[in-house]
Structures are given as C-alpha cells and as structure tokens.
Write a protein that holds these residues in place. Sequence first.
Motif, mmCIF file in Angstrom:
data_model
loop_
_atom_site.group_PDB
_atom_site.id
_atom_site.type_symbol
_atom_site.label_atom_id
_atom_site.label_comp_id
_atom_site.label_asym_id
_atom_site.label_seq_id
_atom_site.Cartn_x
_atom_site.Cartn_y
_atom_site.Cartn_z
ATOM 1 N N ASN A 175 34.138 49.318 54.385
ATOM 2 C CA ASN A 175 34.492 48.634 53.139
ATOM 3 C C ASN A 175 35.513 47.550 53.457
ATOM 4 O O ASN A 175 36.605 47.866 53.935
ATOM 5 C CB ASN A 175 35.088 49.613 52.130
ATOM 6 C CG ASN A 175 34.169 50.779 51.838
ATOM 7 O OD1 ASN A 175 33.008 50.586 51.536
ATOM 8 N ND2 ASN A 175 34.682 51.990 51.955
ATOM 9 N N PHE A 176 35.156 46.297 53.193
ATOM 10 C CA PHE A 176 36.051 45.166 53.449
ATOM 11 C C PHE A 176 36.388 44.479 52.133
ATOM 12 O O PHE A 176 35.509 44.276 51.282
ATOM 13 C CB PHE A 176 35.398 44.153 54.390
ATOM 14 C CG PHE A 176 36.203 42.898 54.560
ATOM 15 C CD1 PHE A 176 37.300 42.873 55.400
ATOM 16 C CD2 PHE A 176 35.882 41.756 53.857
ATOM 17 C CE1 PHE A 176 38.059 41.726 55.550
ATOM 18 C CE2 PHE A 176 36.632 40.598 53.998
ATOM 19 C CZ PHE A 176 37.732 40.585 54.840
ATOM 20 N N HIS A 177 37.673 44.116 51.978
ATOM 21 C CA HIS A 177 38.138 43.350 50.813
ATOM 22 C C HIS A 177 39.181 42.358 51.297
ATOM 23 O O HIS A 177 39.953 42.655 52.216
ATOM 24 C CB HIS A 177 38.776 44.264 49.758
ATOM 25 C CG HIS A 177 37.877 45.344 49.292
ATOM 26 N ND1 HIS A 177 36.883 45.138 48.385
ATOM 27 C CD2 HIS A 177 37.800 46.654 49.628
ATOM 28 C CE1 HIS A 177 36.239 46.269 48.166
ATOM 29 N NE2 HIS A 177 36.772 47.200 48.919
ATOM 30 N N GLY A 178 39.236 41.192 50.685
ATOM 31 C CA GLY A 178 40.260 40.218 51.032
ATOM 32 C C GLY A 178 40.115 38.943 50.226
ATOM 33 O O GLY A 178 39.240 38.810 49.375
ATOM 34 N N VAL A 179 41.005 38.018 50.500
ATOM 35 C CA VAL A 179 40.980 36.694 49.893
ATOM 36 C C VAL A 179 40.922 35.697 51.031
ATOM 37 O O VAL A 179 41.643 35.817 52.022
ATOM 38 C CB VAL A 179 42.231 36.464 49.019
ATOM 39 C CG1 VAL A 179 42.246 35.049 48.462
ATOM 40 C CG2 VAL A 179 42.292 37.490 47.900
ATOM 41 N N PRO A 213 37.960 35.644 46.418
ATOM 42 C CA PRO A 213 37.936 37.050 46.839
ATOM 43 C C PRO A 213 36.584 37.356 47.472
ATOM 44 O O PRO A 213 35.542 36.891 46.996
ATOM 45 C CB PRO A 213 38.135 37.817 45.538
ATOM 46 C CG PRO A 213 37.687 36.891 44.464
ATOM 47 C CD PRO A 213 37.893 35.492 44.977
ATOM 48 N N ILE A 214 36.605 38.110 48.554
ATOM 49 C CA ILE A 214 35.368 38.486 49.233
ATOM 50 C C ILE A 214 35.397 39.983 49.502
ATOM 51 O O ILE A 214 36.466 40.564 49.724
ATOM 52 C CB ILE A 214 35.160 37.696 50.545
ATOM 53 C CG1 ILE A 214 36.377 37.808 51.451
ATOM 54 C CG2 ILE A 214 34.838 36.243 50.267
ATOM 55 C CD1 ILE A 214 36.198 37.175 52.805
ATOM 56 N N SER A 215 34.232 40.596 49.489
ATOM 57 C CA SER A 215 34.160 42.024 49.808
ATOM 58 C C SER A 215 32.733 42.395 50.184
ATOM 59 O O SER A 215 31.780 41.734 49.776
ATOM 60 C CB SER A 215 34.641 42.877 48.632
ATOM 61 O OG SER A 215 33.789 42.731 47.532
ATOM 62 N N SER A 262 30.542 46.316 51.255
ATOM 63 C CA SER A 262 30.561 47.744 51.527
ATOM 64 C C SER A 262 29.199 48.095 52.088
ATOM 65 O O SER A 262 28.179 47.808 51.452
ATOM 66 C CB SER A 262 30.841 48.517 50.231
ATOM 67 O OG SER A 262 30.892 49.900 50.484
ATOM 68 N N ILE A 318 43.862 41.272 53.341
ATOM 69 C CA ILE A 318 42.613 41.819 53.861
ATOM 70 C C ILE A 318 42.763 43.300 54.215
ATOM 71 O O ILE A 318 43.823 43.738 54.676
ATOM 72 C CB ILE A 318 42.095 41.026 55.082
ATOM 73 C CG1 ILE A 318 43.115 41.018 56.218
ATOM 74 C CG2 ILE A 318 41.700 39.623 54.677
ATOM 75 C CD1 ILE A 318 42.575 40.446 57.512
ATOM 76 N N THR A 319 41.705 44.043 53.965
ATOM 77 C CA THR A 319 41.643 45.447 54.370
ATOM 78 C C THR A 319 40.236 45.752 54.867
ATOM 79 O O THR A 319 39.251 45.209 54.356
ATOM 80 C CB THR A 319 41.965 46.406 53.207
ATOM 81 O OG1 THR A 319 40.990 46.243 52.177
ATOM 82 C CG2 THR A 319 43.352 46.178 52.652
#
Length: 121
Positions: free
Chosen positions: A34-38, A79-81, A83, A109-110
Amino acid sequence: MLFDRNGVTYGNAISHTAGSGTFTINQPGLYQANFHGVLSADPDSSFPVNIVTSLQQNGSIVPGASIPHNFQSSTESVPISFSIPLSISSVPTTLQVVAQGATQIPSAITLNVIRLGDLSS
C-alpha cells in the motif's frame, strides 16, 4: 523514493533500512503493498511534464501499480496511491517505489508492506 523511518515491524519476513528506498521480502508468501503520498514536479522542469510513479519488484514494474500524472505547472501537487497484492515465491525479492519522467518532489510518502499468509501448494 527514500523512506526515512520504519513503523511497526514484526518478524523478519520483510526488512527495510530506514533512509533506504528498498524493501526486501525474505519469506515466500502473499503480501499487500500500500503506497500513499503527494508528488510535485521540480520547479525547474519544462512544463507540461509527465511523471509515472510505479512499484517495482526486482527492478520490473508490477502490473497494476503505476500512476501517471501530467503536471501543468510548478505549483501543482497531486495525491497518489496504489494498493496491490503480491505473490512472492522466490526470495529475497526487492520492492521499490520509483518515479520516472522528470525530477519529482515527493512528500508525506508511506509504503506499507504486509504479509497476508502462505502461498497455496
């Protein structure tokens, strides 16, 4: 992309050194990434500019884990993500999030990599 710290970890199926961009899968199994970030484009870029952010497994893009964005100006952030489940049968396997197309500025980012269980026999 570099990930500066580690959250909760349990066991040794997944390893990551804080400050590195590489996550290593050490045990075969079913995983979830799972990736999330700006993301922003570098202000010195020649706009418009297209940046594609992808998950790579052993240096190859994972199908279904790519996000393209066409930046129109240096003031734009998006924002980008993604999964995506991963079936890992050969270890060690490396995972990295890579942005290609132009210089980018990632923030907040995570990447969470979770082992879901064993592969079916």
